[in-house]
Structure formats: structure tokens, C-alpha cells
Motif scaffolding. Structure first.
Motif, PDB file in Angstrom:
ATOM      1  N   ALA A  51       0.910  -1.112  -0.211  1.00  0.00           N
ATOM      2  CA  ALA A  51       0.276  -0.312   0.066  1.00  0.00           C
ATOM      3  C   ALA A  51       1.331   1.252   0.101  1.00  0.00           C
ATOM      4  O   ALA A  51       0.483   2.152   0.241  1.00  0.00           O
ATOM      5  N   GLY A  52       2.460   1.012   0.022  1.00  0.00           N
ATOM      6  CA  GLY A  52       3.115   2.306  -0.219  1.00  0.00           C
ATOM      7  C   GLY A  52       3.174   2.702   1.419  1.00  0.00           C
ATOM      8  O   GLY A  52       3.834   3.963   1.619  1.00  0.00           O
ATOM      9  N   GLN A  53       3.185   1.922   2.232  1.00  0.00           N
ATOM     10  CA  GLN A  53       3.517   2.496   3.976  1.00  0.00           C
ATOM     11  C   GLN A  53       4.094   1.278   4.360  1.00  0.00           C
ATOM     12  O   GLN A  53       3.254   1.121   5.406  1.00  0.00           O
ATOM     13  N   ALA A  54       5.385   0.512   3.598  1.00  0.00           N
ATOM     14  CA  ALA A  54       5.755  -0.243   4.827  1.00  0.00           C
ATOM     15  C   ALA A  54       6.486  -0.013   6.178  1.00  0.00           C
ATOM     16  O   ALA A  54       7.268   1.812   6.463  1.00  0.00           O
ATOM     17  N   PRO A  55       6.049  -0.585   7.071  1.00  0.00           N
ATOM     18  CA  PRO A  55       7.388   0.313   8.625  1.00  0.00           C
ATOM     19  C   PRO A  55       8.854  -0.217   8.645  1.00  0.00           C
ATOM     20  O   PRO A  55       8.690  -0.543   7.389  1.00  0.00           O
ATOM     21  N   ALA A  56       9.231   0.697   9.204  1.00  0.00           N
ATOM     22  CA  ALA A  56      10.296   1.483   9.253  1.00  0.00           C
ATOM     23  C   ALA A  56      11.887   0.081   9.404  1.00  0.00           C
ATOM     24  O   ALA A  56      12.082  -0.239   7.949  1.00  0.00           O
ATOM     25  N   ALA A  57      10.655  -0.858   9.955  1.00  0.00           N
ATOM     26  CA  ALA A  57      11.519  -3.005   9.727  1.00  0.00           C
ATOM     27  C   ALA A  57      11.475  -3.171   8.315  1.00  0.00           C
ATOM     28  O   ALA A  57      12.505  -3.958   8.245  1.00  0.00           O
ATOM     29  N   LEU A  58      10.143  -3.177   7.889  1.00  0.00           N
ATOM     30  CA  LEU A  58      10.525  -3.505   6.612  1.00  0.00           C
ATOM     31  C   LEU A  58      10.950  -2.849   5.488  1.00  0.00           C
ATOM     32  O   LEU A  58      10.903  -3.379   4.176  1.00  0.00           O
ATOM     33  N   ARG A  59      11.492  -2.139   5.169  1.00  0.00           N
ATOM     34  CA  ARG A  59      12.116  -0.845   4.090  1.00  0.00           C
ATOM     35  C   ARG A  59      12.995  -1.526   2.886  1.00  0.00           C
ATOM     36  O   ARG A  59      12.689  -2.031   2.364  1.00  0.00           O
ATOM     37  N   PRO A  60      13.724  -2.221   3.699  1.00  0.00           N
ATOM     38  CA  PRO A  60      14.925  -3.021   3.452  1.00  0.00           C
ATOM     39  C   PRO A  60      13.873  -4.258   2.494  1.00  0.00           C
ATOM     40  O   PRO A  60      14.578  -4.805   1.005  1.00  0.00           O
ATOM     41  N   LEU A  61      12.966  -4.878   3.365  1.00  0.00           N
ATOM     42  CA  LEU A  61      12.430  -6.168   2.051  1.00  0.00           C
ATOM     43  C   LEU A  61      11.559  -5.347   0.979  1.00  0.00           C
ATOM     44  O   LEU A  61      11.230  -5.615   0.203  1.00  0.00           O
ATOM     45  N   ASP A  62      10.831  -4.053   1.429  1.00  0.00           N
ATOM     46  CA  ASP A  62      10.397  -3.158   0.754  1.00  0.00           C
ATOM     47  C   ASP A  62      10.838  -3.215  -0.436  1.00  0.00           C
ATOM     48  O   ASP A  62      10.295  -3.438  -1.588  1.00  0.00           O
ATOM     49  N   GLU A  63      12.446  -2.706  -0.518  1.00  0.00           N
ATOM     50  CA  GLU A  63      12.898  -2.615  -1.903  1.00  0.00           C
ATOM     51  C   GLU A  63      13.040  -3.618  -3.087  1.00  0.00           C
ATOM     52  O   GLU A  63      12.937  -3.057  -3.591  1.00  0.00           O
ATOM     53  N   GLN A  64      13.076  -5.032  -1.922  1.00  0.00           N
ATOM     54  CA  GLN A  64      13.351  -5.703  -2.318  1.00  0.00           C
ATOM     55  C   GLN A  64      11.945  -6.546  -3.520  1.00  0.00           C
ATOM     56  O   GLN A  64      11.820  -6.806  -4.494  1.00  0.00           O
ATOM     57  N   ILE A  65      10.944  -5.801  -2.371  1.00  0.00           N
ATOM     58  CA  ILE A  65       9.635  -6.563  -3.552  1.00  0.00           C
ATOM     59  C   ILE A  65       9.691  -5.373  -4.557  1.00  0.00           C
ATOM     60  O   ILE A  65       8.810  -5.999  -5.686  1.00  0.00           O
ATOM     61  N   LYS A  66      10.186  -4.493  -4.517  1.00  0.00           N
ATOM     62  CA  LYS A  66       9.321  -3.215  -5.353  1.00  0.00           C
ATOM     63  C   LYS A  66      10.642  -3.624  -6.731  1.00  0.00           C
ATOM     64  O   LYS A  66      10.357  -3.726  -7.964  1.00  0.00           O
ATOM     65  N   ALA A  67      11.940  -4.462  -6.386  1.00  0.00           N
ATOM     66  CA  ALA A  67      12.768  -4.635  -7.281  1.00  0.00           C
ATOM     67  C   ALA A  67      12.722  -5.778  -8.152  1.00  0.00           C
ATOM     68  O   ALA A  67      13.077  -5.691  -9.053  1.00  0.00           O
ATOM     69  N   PHE A  68      11.993  -6.633  -7.814  1.00  0.00           N
ATOM     70  CA  PHE A  68      11.755  -7.968  -8.199  1.00  0.00           C
ATOM     71  C   PHE A  68      10.467  -8.145  -8.377  1.00  0.00           C
ATOM     72  O   PHE A  68      10.131  -9.269  -8.615  1.00  0.00           O
ATOM     73  N   ASN A  69       9.476  -7.297  -8.348  1.00  0.00           N
ATOM     74  CA  ASN A  69       8.323  -7.369  -8.627  1.00  0.00           C
ATOM     75  C   ASN A  69       7.899  -8.984  -7.669  1.00  0.00           C
ATOM     76  O   ASN A  69       6.944  -9.737  -7.999  1.00  0.00           O
ATOM     77  N   LEU A  70       7.796  -8.900  -6.368  1.00  0.00           N
ATOM     78  CA  LEU A  70       7.132 -10.046  -5.579  1.00  0.00           C
ATOM     79  C   LEU A  70       6.426  -9.908  -5.419  1.00  0.00           C
ATOM     80  O   LEU A  70       6.147  -9.054  -4.837  1.00  0.00           O
ATOM     81  N   GLN A  71       5.555 -10.564  -5.270  1.00  0.00           N
ATOM     82  CA  GLN A  71       3.878 -10.698  -4.722  1.00  0.00           C
ATOM     83  C   GLN A  71       3.687 -11.156  -3.976  1.00  0.00           C
ATOM     84  O   GLN A  71       3.643 -12.042  -2.708  1.00  0.00           O
ATOM     85  N   GLN A  72       2.705 -10.229  -3.855  1.00  0.00           N
ATOM     86  CA  GLN A  72       2.112 -10.170  -2.059  1.00  0.00           C
ATOM     87  C   GLN A  72       1.062 -11.511  -1.630  1.00  0.00           C
ATOM     88  O   GLN A  72       1.426 -11.648  -0.504  1.00  0.00           O
ATOM     89  N   GLN A  73       0.721 -11.942  -2.368  1.00  0.00           N
ATOM     90  CA  GLN A  73       0.177 -13.613  -2.414  1.00  0.00           C
ATOM     91  C   GLN A  73       0.737 -14.513  -1.751  1.00  0.00           C
ATOM     92  O   GLN A  73       0.437 -15.116  -0.725  1.00  0.00           O
ATOM     93  N   ASP A  74       2.275 -14.327  -2.272  1.00  0.00           N
ATOM     94  CA  ASP A  74       3.109 -15.140  -1.621  1.00  0.00           C
ATOM     95  C   ASP A  74       3.263 -15.545  -0.807  1.00  0.00           C
ATOM     96  O   ASP A  74       3.652 -16.520   0.125  1.00  0.00           O
ATOM     97  N   PHE A  75       3.786 -14.119  -0.529  1.00  0.00           N
ATOM     98  CA  PHE A  75       3.932 -13.976   1.268  1.00  0.00           C
ATOM     99  C   PHE A  75       2.951 -13.990   2.279  1.00  0.00           C
ATOM    100  O   PHE A  75       3.219 -14.753   3.389  1.00  0.00           O
ATOM    101  N   SER A  76       1.483 -13.905   1.960  1.00  0.00           N
ATOM    102  CA  SER A  76       0.514 -14.627   2.418  1.00  0.00           C
ATOM    103  C   SER A  76       0.335 -15.458   2.691  1.00  0.00           C
ATOM    104  O   SER A  76      -0.578 -16.851   3.712  1.00  0.00           O
ATOM    105  N   ASP A  77       0.418 -16.330   1.269  1.00  0.00           N
ATOM    106  CA  ASP A  77       0.579 -18.253   1.330  1.00  0.00           C
ATOM    107  C   ASP A  77       2.010 -18.543   2.370  1.00  0.00           C
ATOM    108  O   ASP A  77       0.791 -19.750   3.108  1.00  0.00           O
ATOM    109  N   VAL A  78       2.976 -18.216   2.433  1.00  0.00           N
ATOM    110  CA  VAL A  78       4.115 -18.373   3.902  1.00  0.00           C
ATOM    111  C   VAL A  78       3.123 -18.510   4.530  1.00  0.00           C
ATOM    112  O   VAL A  78       3.147 -19.479   5.947  1.00  0.00           O
TER     113      VAL A  78
END
Length: 255
Positions: A51-78
Motif C-alpha cells: 500500500a506504499g506505507q512500509a513499516p520502518a523495519a520492513l523497508r529493506p524487504l520493501d525495496e526488494q519487493i519493488k525491485a523483483f516484483n515479489l507478489q503479496q499473495q506468496d508472502f500471504s501463502d507462507v
């Protein structure tokens, strides 16, 4: 992961950190309600990234989500896979439930990883499907005794019934004289998934499947040793020798 280029390596480290965090929650010793709340907080935090409001602790992960088009559903499935281990102790699930579990805790991680590795969409999803299931079924066979100690049993009910093993306490099930029949069948299923994943990787550029080839070779080595050891107790813990691990790494790192 260490043989990957720096950008891909960092992405995989962030994915691994996420998986380790939710796995630690699922296997923790706090109350079920507290673990479920913690897992749902992870789901909310991941959603905030998208949603464009990454918590501070997840900003490094958020960068990779954007860089590699990681899908939200896959995180949710885990997360859903972790919840399966929290809401009830899994004992002899039916085959469909076991497959769903394998998809969530293993293949979903693979779907995140193949985007980092750079595989095309269709072969990447197929590889995640087969290799994830191969690895997870190998884990289940390797960890029979450790899982039984905490009351878990991932062997499918249908296979137990076919072998004439009544579903009871996990310790009693894995010490039944017919347990080899069940485990050998699961090993065949795992081998079929290894074969399917190998066929997919053979059609992909070598550079994008180095890491999955290493994972496949290491875990297939575990499966091979499990089959050689046999299934009757006492079952010695199986590991791949360090020299073999180094050989696998060098074989694919310099390919």
C-alpha cells in the motif's frame, strides 16, 4: 545464496529473514492466540508495503519487493502455512491438505525466489511447484522422529490406511512395522517432483538456476541417504557430508 550477484543475494536474505521470522513465531511456545496475532501482524505489515506505507523495519524487504516484483499473495501463502501449524497440531492430514501445506510453506517461498533468480514466469512457477514439494517431502521424511516428539505427523492419512497403520499417537505410527511402505511411497512422490524440477531447469539458462540446482542436489542427497538407511527404528539422523556439500557448491558455482 552467497553465489548470487549482490542484488539478488540481498533480496534472498530479506526473503529468508521473513521466512525465519514467521517460522519462529509458528514454532514458539507462547499461547496460540498470541502466535496467531503475531502472524496476522506480519500479514498486515506486508500489506502495508504493497500500500506504499512500509513499516520502518520492513523497508529493506520493501525495496526488494519493488525491485523483483515479489507478489503479496506468496508472502500471504507462507503466513497461511505457518498458521496451519499453529491452529492445530497436524497429525496424518489427508493428501490434499498435505499438498496445500507443502505449497504454502515451500512452493510459495520458491515462487518468491524464482523472481529473484530471474526465471521467466511460467517455468519459474512450475519449478517452484515441483522443487518446493520435493524439498518439503524430503524434510518430512528426514524429520519423522523430531516431529513425533512434538506430536506432529505429516504422513498422509490415505497412505497410512493403505499400509494398514491406524492413526494414533505419532510415535506409535512411525514405529509401526509397516512404516517403510508409507515412507517409500512418499519418497517416490518426492523423486517424481525432483525429476520434474530437473527437467524444467534443463530448459533454463544455467546462470538463473544455479541456486535451485544446489538446493535440489543437496536435498536429493538427503533423500538418497534416507532410502539407503531405511525406515525402521532406530533411525539415525541423515546429513549430507560437508565434502559433498562443497563439491555441489563448486560444481554449480563455476558452471
Amino acid at each position: 545464496m552467497r553465489i548470487l550477484p549482490a542484488s539478488q543475494r540481498q533480496a534472498m536474505f530479506e526473503i529468508y529473514a521473513f521466512c525465519r521470522a514467521v517460522d519462529d513465531i509458528a514454532d514458539g511456545d507462547t499461547q496460540h492466540a498470541d502466535r496467531l496475532a503475531a502472524l496476522e501482524q506480519w500479514r498486515a505489515d506486508i500489506a502495508a508495503c504493497y500500500a506504499g506505507q512500509a513499516p520502518a523495519a520492513l523497508r529493506p524487504l520493501d525495496e526488494q519487493i519493488k525491485a523483483f516484483n515479489l507478489q503479496q499473495q506468496d508472502f500471504s501463502d507462507v503466513i497461511d502455512g505457518m498458521i496451519m501449524d499453529v491452529v492445530a497440531t497436524i497429525v496424518a492430514p489427508d493428501a490434499a491438505t498435505l499438498d496445500t501445506y507443502c505449497d504454502r510453506v515451500a512452493s510459495a517461498v520458491g515462487r518468491l525466489a524464482v523472481r529473484v533468480f530471474g526465471l521467466d514466469e511460467a517455468p519459474g512457477i512450475a519449478l517452484a511447484h515441483h522443487l518446493g514439494r520435493a524439498l518439503q517431502l524430503t524434510n518430512i521424511l528426514r524429520d519423522l522422529d523430531e516431529d513425533a516428539e512434538i506430536g506432529r505427523l505429516y504422513l498422509p492419512a490415505e497412505a497410512l490406511a493403505a499400509a494398514g497403520i491406524p492413526v494414533g499417537k505419532p510415535y506409535d505410527v512411525i514405529h509401526h512395522p509397516a512404516i517403510a511402505e508409507v515412507c517409500t511411497g512418499i519418497a517416490r512422490d518426492a523423486q517424481a517432483h525432483y525429476d520434474a524440477s530437473a527437467a524444467i531447469m534443463a530448459r533454463c539458462p544455467a546462470r538463473v538456476v544455479r541456486s535451485p540446482r544446489i538446493m535440489s542436489d543437496v536435498y536429493h542427497g538427503i533423500l538418497t541417504r534416507l532410502l539407503a538407511r531405511g525406515w525402521q527404528p532406530p533411525r539415525a539422523r541423515v546429513r549430507v557430508p560437508k565434502a559433498k556439500l562443497v563439491w555441489i557448491l563448486l560444481r554449480h558455482a563455476i558452471a
